[in-house]
Design a protein around this motif. Structure first.
Motif, PDB file in Angstrom:
ATOM      1  N   THR A  54      11.998  21.094   3.660  1.00 44.45           N
ATOM      2  CA  THR A  54      10.746  20.810   4.369  1.00 44.45           C
ATOM      3  C   THR A  54      10.685  19.316   4.632  1.00 44.45           C
ATOM      4  N   ALA A  55      10.191  18.954   5.803  1.00 48.90           N
ATOM      5  CA  ALA A  55      10.102  17.537   6.175  1.00 48.90           C
ATOM      6  C   ALA A  55       9.154  16.819   5.247  1.00 48.90           C
ATOM      7  N   SER A  56       9.560  15.686   4.718  1.00 47.02           N
ATOM      8  CA  SER A  56       8.713  14.894   3.821  1.00 47.02           C
ATOM      9  C   SER A  56       7.750  14.066   4.626  1.00 47.02           C
ATOM     10  N   SER A  57       6.590  13.900   4.089  1.00 44.63           N
ATOM     11  CA  SER A  57       5.583  13.070   4.763  1.00 44.63           C
ATOM     12  C   SER A  57       5.798  11.620   4.401  1.00 44.63           C
ATOM     13  N   GLY A  58       5.504  10.741   5.295  1.00 48.37           N
ATOM     14  CA  GLY A  58       5.663   9.309   5.038  1.00 48.37           C
ATOM     15  C   GLY A  58       4.904   8.506   6.064  1.00 48.37           C
ATOM     16  N   THR A  59       4.922   7.209   5.885  1.00 44.99           N
ATOM     17  CA  THR A  59       4.196   6.328   6.798  1.00 44.99           C
ATOM     18  C   THR A  59       5.053   5.862   7.963  1.00 44.99           C
ATOM     19  N   PRO A  66       0.817  -1.215   0.000  1.00 49.91           N
ATOM     20  CA  PRO A  66       0.000   0.000   0.000  1.00 49.91           C
ATOM     21  C   PRO A  66       0.851   1.265   0.000  1.00 49.91           C
ATOM     22  N   HIS A  67       1.980   1.240   0.722  1.00 50.02           N
ATOM     23  CA  HIS A  67       2.844   2.422   0.795  1.00 50.02           C
ATOM     24  C   HIS A  67       3.349   2.802  -0.596  1.00 50.02           C
ATOM     25  N   MET A  68       3.852   1.833  -1.348  1.00 53.66           N
ATOM     26  CA  MET A  68       4.363   2.109  -2.681  1.00 53.66           C
ATOM     27  C   MET A  68       3.226   2.500  -3.628  1.00 53.66           C
ATOM     28  N   LEU A  69       2.067   1.876  -3.468  1.00 51.98           N
ATOM     29  CA  LEU A  69       0.940   2.165  -4.350  1.00 51.98           C
ATOM     30  C   LEU A  69       0.456   3.596  -4.169  1.00 51.98           C
ATOM     31  N   PHE A  70       0.351   4.033  -2.933  1.00 51.58           N
ATOM     32  CA  PHE A  70      -0.117   5.399  -2.678  1.00 51.58           C
ATOM     33  C   PHE A  70       0.845   6.421  -3.277  1.00 51.58           C
ATOM     34  N   ASN A  71       2.152   6.194  -3.107  1.00 50.96           N
ATOM     35  CA  ASN A  71       3.131   7.108  -3.686  1.00 50.96           C
ATOM     36  C   ASN A  71       3.045   7.126  -5.209  1.00 50.96           C
ATOM     37  N   SER A  72       2.864   5.941  -5.790  1.00 52.78           N
ATOM     38  CA  SER A  72       2.783   5.854  -7.253  1.00 52.78           C
ATOM     39  C   SER A  72       1.542   6.550  -7.781  1.00 52.78           C
ATOM     40  N   LEU A  73       0.440   6.416  -7.081  1.00 55.22           N
ATOM     41  CA  LEU A  73      -0.803   7.080  -7.510  1.00 55.22           C
ATOM     42  C   LEU A  73      -0.682   8.594  -7.423  1.00 55.22           C
ATOM     43  N   ASN A  74       0.029   9.076  -6.404  1.00 57.20           N
ATOM     44  CA  ASN A  74       0.255  10.527  -6.306  1.00 57.20           C
ATOM     45  C   ASN A  74       1.076  11.020  -7.494  1.00 57.20           C
ATOM     46  N   THR A  75       2.109  10.231  -7.848  1.00 58.55           N
ATOM     47  CA  THR A  75       2.926  10.601  -9.009  1.00 58.55           C
ATOM     48  C   THR A  75       2.104  10.555 -10.282  1.00 58.55           C
ATOM     49  N   LEU A  76       1.292   9.514 -10.421  1.00 62.16           N
ATOM     50  CA  LEU A  76       0.463   9.368 -11.617  1.00 62.16           C
ATOM     51  C   LEU A  76      -0.528  10.522 -11.750  1.00 62.16           C
ATOM     52  N   ARG A 123       3.732  -3.353 -14.360  1.00 58.80           N
ATOM     53  CA  ARG A 123       4.809  -4.348 -14.207  1.00 58.80           C
ATOM     54  C   ARG A 123       5.306  -4.392 -12.764  1.00 58.80           C
ATOM     55  N   VAL A 124       5.436  -3.219 -12.178  1.00 57.87           N
ATOM     56  CA  VAL A 124       5.897  -3.154 -10.793  1.00 57.87           C
ATOM     57  C   VAL A 124       4.894  -3.820  -9.860  1.00 57.87           C
ATOM     58  N   LEU A 125       3.616  -3.498 -10.045  1.00 58.28           N
ATOM     59  CA  LEU A 125       2.595  -4.083  -9.168  1.00 58.28           C
ATOM     60  C   LEU A 125       2.478  -5.588  -9.377  1.00 58.28           C
ATOM     61  N   ARG A 126       2.664  -6.042 -10.624  1.00 60.00           N
ATOM     62  CA  ARG A 126       2.610  -7.478 -10.891  1.00 60.00           C
ATOM     63  C   ARG A 126       3.720  -8.194 -10.111  1.00 60.00           C
ATOM     64  N   TYR A 127       4.885  -7.588 -10.060  1.00 60.89           N
ATOM     65  CA  TYR A 127       6.003  -8.184  -9.310  1.00 60.89           C
ATOM     66  C   TYR A 127       5.672  -8.279  -7.822  1.00 60.89           C
ATOM     67  N   THR A 128       5.151  -7.204  -7.278  1.00 61.68           N
ATOM     68  CA  THR A 128       4.853  -7.212  -5.839  1.00 61.68           C
ATOM     69  C   THR A 128       3.769  -8.218  -5.500  1.00 61.68           C
TER      70      THR A 128
END
Length: 357
Positions: free
Chosen positions: A315-320, A180-190, A210-215
């Motif tokens: 600026t501090a980056s947001s993350g999980t 979910p962490h990688m997916l949320f970041n990717s959707l923000n980029t998209l 391709r990335v999601l298929r691997y995961t």
């Protein structure tokens, strides 16, 4: 389970035979010593011959085997499913004491009626009650100690299974947080790409699939080969470069000899993402990320290192809050190893062990 029971019973039988043989000789140690001293033999055991001692030792050995067999059959000391309470142990001791006394009387009867060699000395007969007590104590004590050792091994085995299950559950929980962490970041980029450049967004969607298929394909694996992880990271790097273009540079030096070494899935991606998330990336300050394999000098251990020039975001980056902490926990749970984090001057690097298959 059946093979384990056979192994347990085999060890138990070996134990009682060895104990019976040792006690058979030790319980008649005074008589054995007297055989080497003629004066003492005449004083304590008059008329005793080596045959008398040999038959006494042999009969004691057989009696002990019989007592062990009775104890095992009646009380099940070698049965892992039976719990031994204190009253069973006490009852075992009393029964063994009585049985030992009866077996001694049987030997005297055989000696008198069938002329079986035996020691007739008065001091020998006085020692019989003490020896019966010692024999019964040894038989019950040996069986109970064997039972306690087996119970301890059972508890240790169960604890080991619980620890293993707990580690697997913790690892799965930690790993499930990554997707979910990688997916949320990717959707923000998209989302940004769709607004700014729809054509690039199409390419991004293709590589993202391709990335999601691997995961998803490797979701049930605890480790993957380095070559698989590198192939996945190539796709992930493509996504990052589409976003940052020339402001993000990647250098990769992977030793092909280490391609089958193992590491947790998504490890390199986590390190690359960590470098991108915490550093400024711009025309003024492009970020260079170097991925290389290293074999420590004089050691058999191999590492994969991800290094970047240190230029923290203003600026501090947001993350999980997963990042390196998550990766460190995964290595601890899977391999009992630590990751190495170094910050020297304007360089930041993280080295993770890669495990020989």
């Amino acid at each position: 389970m059946k093979a384990r029971m056979i192994a347990v019973n085999k060890k138990y039988i070996q134990l009682i035979v060895l104990v019976s043989l040792a006690v058979g000789f030790l319980i008649h140690f005074p008589e054995l010593v007297s055989l080497t001293d003629v004066l003492e033999q005449r004083a304590l055991f008059p008329g005793m011959t080596p045959a008398d001692v040999l038959f006494e030792v042999g009969y004691t050995f057989l009696s002990l085997l019989l007592l062990f067999a009775m104890n095992t059959v009646l009380f099940g000391f070698n049965n892992p499913a039976i719990h031994m309470s204190w009253w069973k142990v006490l009852l075992s001791f009393m029964l063994m004491w009585l049985s030992s006394k009866m077996l001694g009387e049987l030997f005297v009867y055989l000696h008198h009626n069938f002329e079986i060699p035996a020691i007739d000395a008065m001091v020998h007969h006085y020692l019989h009650p003490v020896r019966d007590f010692i024999i019964s104590l040894i038989v019950t004590g040996t069986c109970y100690i064997s039972y306690l050792i087996r119970e301890r091994q059972k508890v240790m085995l169960q604890n080991g299974k619980l620890v293993t299950e707990n580690i697997q559950n913790q690892y799965q929980t930690l790993k499930n947080q990554l997707n979910p962490h990688m997916l949320f970041n990717s959707l923000n980029t998209l989302q940004s790409l769709v607004r700014e450049n729809p054509d690039k967004a199409q390419d991004y969607i293709r590589e993202l699939s391709r990335v999601l298929r691997y995961t998803l394909q490797d979701n049930d694996k605890h480790t993957v080969a380095l070559r698989e992880e590198v192939a996945f990271v190539d796709a992930y790097i493509f996504l990052m470069k589409m976003r940052y273009e020339d402001n993000l540079v990647f250098e990769m030096y992977i030793d092909n000899c280490l391609s089958e070494y193992c590491l947790p899935p998504l490890s390199i991606q986590t390190l690359v993402e960590n470098a991108i998330k915490h550093n400024e990336i711009s025309n003024r300050k492009p970020l260079t990320v170097t991925i290389r394999t290293v074999v420590a000098a004089g050691e058999k251990n191999a590492y994969l290192c991800v290094e970047n020039n240190l230029q923290p975001r203003r600026t501090a980056s947001s993350g999980t809050g997963i990042g390196l902490t998550n990766l460190s926990k995964r290595y601890d749970l899977l391999f009992g190893k630590e990751i190495q984090i170094r910050e020297t001057g304007n360089r930041f690097s993280v080295c993770i062990p890669i495990i020989k298959p």
